[in-house]
Structure formats: C-alpha cells, structure tokens
Design an enzyme around this catalytic site. Structure first.
Site, PDB file in Angstrom:
ATOM      1  N   ASP A 232       0.841  -1.192   0.000  1.00 64.27           N
ATOM      2  CA  ASP A 232       0.000   0.000   0.000  1.00 64.27           C
ATOM      3  C   ASP A 232       0.880   1.247   0.000  1.00 64.27           C
ATOM      4  O   ASP A 232       2.031   1.209   0.424  1.00 64.27           O
ATOM      5  CB  ASP A 232      -0.884   0.025   1.253  1.00 64.27           C
ATOM      6  CG  ASP A 232      -1.976  -1.039   1.195  1.00 64.27           C
ATOM      7  OD1 ASP A 232      -2.278  -1.519   0.080  1.00 64.27           O
ATOM      8  OD2 ASP A 232      -2.505  -1.393   2.258  1.00 64.27           O
ATOM      9  N   TYR A 298       4.379  -9.180   7.228  1.00 62.55           N
ATOM     10  CA  TYR A 298       4.086  -7.793   7.586  1.00 62.55           C
ATOM     11  C   TYR A 298       4.374  -7.554   9.058  1.00 62.55           C
ATOM     12  O   TYR A 298       4.236  -8.461   9.882  1.00 62.55           O
ATOM     13  CB  TYR A 298       2.596  -7.475   7.356  1.00 62.55           C
ATOM     14  CG  TYR A 298       2.116  -7.700   5.953  1.00 62.55           C
ATOM     15  CD1 TYR A 298       2.115  -6.658   5.028  1.00 62.55           C
ATOM     16  CD2 TYR A 298       1.671  -8.952   5.541  1.00 62.55           C
ATOM     17  CE1 TYR A 298       1.663  -6.859   3.736  1.00 62.55           C
ATOM     18  CE2 TYR A 298       1.222  -9.161   4.252  1.00 62.55           C
ATOM     19  CZ  TYR A 298       1.222  -8.114   3.351  1.00 62.55           C
ATOM     20  OH  TYR A 298       0.785  -8.311   2.078  1.00 62.55           O
ATOM     21  N   TYR A 370      -5.627  -9.359   2.508  1.00 62.79           N
ATOM     22  CA  TYR A 370      -5.753  -7.952   2.918  1.00 62.79           C
ATOM     23  C   TYR A 370      -5.536  -7.864   4.425  1.00 62.79           C
ATOM     24  O   TYR A 370      -6.367  -8.351   5.205  1.00 62.79           O
ATOM     25  CB  TYR A 370      -7.139  -7.422   2.565  1.00 62.79           C
ATOM     26  CG  TYR A 370      -7.438  -7.320   1.092  1.00 62.79           C
ATOM     27  CD1 TYR A 370      -6.772  -6.392   0.291  1.00 62.79           C
ATOM     28  CD2 TYR A 370      -8.410  -8.124   0.501  1.00 62.79           C
ATOM     29  CE1 TYR A 370      -7.060  -6.275  -1.068  1.00 62.79           C
ATOM     30  CE2 TYR A 370      -8.715  -8.014  -0.856  1.00 62.79           C
ATOM     31  CZ  TYR A 370      -8.034  -7.075  -1.633  1.00 62.79           C
ATOM     32  OH  TYR A 370      -8.331  -6.956  -2.954  1.00 62.79           O
TER      33      TYR A 370
END
Ligand SMILES: [Zn+2]
Ligand SMILES: [Zn+2]
Length: 411
Positions: A232, A298, A370
């Site tokens: 992102d 992440y 996501y």
C-alpha cells in the site's frame, strides 16, 4: 510443366530481374543466391529456346522495380539509422508494398509453383548479410537488440530498439510513495492546477525514484517497474526488500555497469528508496514475477478500542493462525476493483511486543491477503477477523512489509 516451361511462363508476364526469377524457385537447390539461381535458369531457358542471351535491367523488373539490386544501399541506410545506438545483435524486417507482394503471389498461384520464396524473406536476408559486413554485428532472429524495418514504399528505415531488463529488490523507507506513477485523478494525466501541471497524483513513485538514474544511464526513453506484488502507499517495504524487474525502454546504451547504477540509484533516492540489483533479466522473468504467489510478512501496529488483556489479545491471534480468511473486496479499494470474495490463508501471526497500549504484530500471509481488513473486519466483509474475535473495534495504525518470499525461495 517442367522448370524450363515455368521459366518461359514467368518471363511472359514481363521483364523479371534475376533475383525475382530465381526466387520463384527459391527453395530448390542449396548454396545459391536467388540471383545466381535466376541467371542460371535464364541461360538454361535461352539455350533450350536457342535464343540470344539478354541480361535484364533490374529497374525494369515488373515485380520489384530493381529493389533487390539495391540491398547494399538499404544496408548503408540501416547502418546510418543505427548511428549512436549501442547494440550487438540486430534483425531486419521489410514492409513490402501490397502491389509487389500481390504480383509474385499471382504467379505462384497461376503456375502452382511449389518452391517459391517471398520477396520479404530475400530482402531481410540479403540486407542482413550486408549490414553484418558493414557493422561487424550479428543477426539474431530470436532476441535482437535492435530491429530495422525497411519501408520500401517510403524508402525509409525505422529502428526499433528492444528493451533491456534487469532484476533486483527494492526497499521503501518512506510512507506515502506509490509503487508506480499514478495519473492525477482530476485531470487524468493531462496536467491541471491540482497536480501543479505534472499530471501526477503523487510527486514521486518507487518506479520514478529508481527509474530516473536508469533512464540517464541507459540514455533511454522510459523505465517501467514490474514488482512481485505491491505494498500500500502508506506501507513501508523493509527487510530484504521486494523483488522487481525493471524494463528499460528504447535504450541507446546497453553495456551499463549495474553495480555503479545501484550506487547511483541509492545516492539519488536519498534514503527514501534503496535497491539491490541482482543481474540482467528478460521478459520471461517479468511474467514469472507477475504470476508468482509470494508469501508476505508484515509488521503492523494494532490499536484496540477498549481494554484487552495481553492474554486475550494473544489468544485471539492464535485463532487466526493457519486459518483461511474470506474477504470481500475491501471498501477502500472497491471503487477500482470488482466486488468479489477471495480466500487467503494466514500462515502465521504473532504478537511481538507492545507500545503505548498498542500491539506489534507480525503476520505471514498468502499473496493477496488484505491485512488491514484481517484486523478491522471491514464491517463484516472480512471473516474471521481480529475485531470479530475480540468483539471490539480494531485497526492497523502502521504497516510495513518486511519480507517478500517468492515461490522459488519458499521451496
Ligand atoms: Zn525483381
Ligand atoms: Zn491534474
């Protein structure tokens, strides 16, 4: 009809140069040029008919108008057009005027010839040989550095320079930088007051921060970044970086020192973006990179609305570990993506610490998971989610990608 009768019939159409005459039999007998073939057939025909020998004037040829006798001039034009372009291999292509092609095809079908060669093929081969001699470079039919197109009707040569590819990994240290350049939403790239007449929604992108020194080094017209997925805009890309292949468009230089280029990119991107270049690449690597289902790791900072004990939090995370998540297209991207449900697995998830009542979490997810919605639940569109399990509002405060492992590296 035997060969001599076929020659007789061909000559009946009009003056035919030796190249074009020989080319009607171009796939018969090896080790001859079409011109040699044509002269031999003409003489054989003349001896058979007991007629005097007549050498034809090439420019009066009803098929090519003498074009096949001008291959040296075409080669000189090609070499001139390639001035200032660095290349090792080349390919010649020919744009044949429709009338020329139709003329020879008419004879093929009228006489049911079995072994003709098209004009285009002879032109490409003969000009290619001459360019090789003039330039010392080699013809390459598969992956030429440059392609020269002979436009017979306009007497011009067009040069197409094929792209150069190199591979590497990039890191993004600053939030707010998109991976590739976005057209301004207001003007769609035309340039307006909103975008300060740049046509861009964001001043910089990873692609441009890497690409500017690349365009300079290769004296190129553009540089396109192909990434193994994308983070992102507000996420950083840390750890060992994200694999990418850069496609350098229309490079006038090809022998660039990648180590020096890497140093120059890292200097000019000023700590906002950094690269490690791993070597030369090709278009196939772009395809495998694009289709690769890389696992991503992440590092996120999570905020929970209301009190939750550390134990409750860890137990909730455990309920997501190894679980396949059903995610409807998130609200935040639904304006540009079709509304679908995708299923992606949370491969690993754990809490690595706390900071001011917030939690540091590391998540390893299947490509396409996501993360923000895994935490927030996106109003029930993502199930299960951390918010749903805790029964509280949860959100991602910051997000960094810390590892992108391609399929090869997972094996
Ligand atoms: Zn001809
Ligand atoms: Zn604009």
């Amino acid at each position: 009809m035997d060969v001599i009768e076929e020659v007789e019939a061909i000559l009946g159409y009009g003056d035919t140069c030796n190249h074009c005459l020989g080319r009607f039999f171009g796939r018969r007998s090896f080790g001859l040029t079409n011109e040699e073939r044509g002269r031999a057939l003409r003489i054989a025909h003349e001896i058979t008919a007991n007629e005097p020998h007549q050498e034809p004037a090439p420019e009066s040829c009803w098929i090519c108008g003498g074009e096949l006798s001008r291959t040296d001039a075409w080669a000189a034009r090609v070499v001139e057009a390639m001035q200032g372009i660095e290349f090792e291999t080349f390919l010649i292509g020919t744009r044949v005027p429709p009338l020329m092609a139709e003329s020879e095809e008419m004879v093929w079908s009228d006489l049911s010839l079995r072994d003709p060669e098209p004009l285009k093929a002879e032109m490409n081969r003969e000009v290619g040989k001459a360019v090789s001699e003039l330039s010392g470079k080699v013809a390459d039919l598969q992956k030429p550095d440059v392609v020269a197109i002979l436009d017979l009707a306009n007497e011009t040569v067009e040069i197409q320079v094929n792209p150069v590819f190199f591979a590497g990994r990039y890191l993004k240290y600053e939030r707010g930088i998109p991976q590739t350049h976005w057209d301004c939403r207001a003007c769609r790239g035309a340039g307006c007051e909103r975008c300060n007449f740049t046509g861009k929604q964001y001043a910089d992108s990873v692609e441009e921060l890497i690409g500017r020194p690349v365009i300079e080094a290769f004296d190129a017209e553009g540089a396109v970044l192909h990434g193994a997925g994308r983070e992102d805009i507000d996420a950083r890309m840390l750890g060992s970086g994200r694999p990418f292949v850069m496609e350098v468009e229309t490079p006038r230089k090809r022998s660039v020192d990648l180590a020096a280029l890497e140093a120059e990119i890292n200097r000019s991107a000023e700590g906002r973006v950094a690269v490690h270049l791993t070597g030369w690449a090709d278009r196939k690597m772009v395809q495998s990179l694009k289709s690769d289902k890389a696992h991503k790791k992440y590092r996120i900072l999570v905020e929970i609305d209301g009190p939750v004990t550390s134990d409750e939090f860890r137990t909730a995370l455990d309920q997501l570990k190894g679980v396949t998540i059903r995610q409807r297209t998130p609200t935040r991207v639904s304006h540009r993506r079709a509304d679908r449900v995708r299923e992606r697995q949370v491969i690993d998830i754990q809490c690595t610490g706390t900071q001011d009542d917030r939690y540091w979490v590391e998540v390893v997810g299947e490509a396409g998971l996501y993360i923000k919605e895994l935490v927030s639940g996106d109003g029930g569109r993502t199930r299960p989610s951390l918010a749903q399990i805790l029964g509280r509002t949860a959100s991602v405060v910051s997000l960094d990608v810390v590892q992108v492992r391609t399929t090869n590296e997972q094996r």
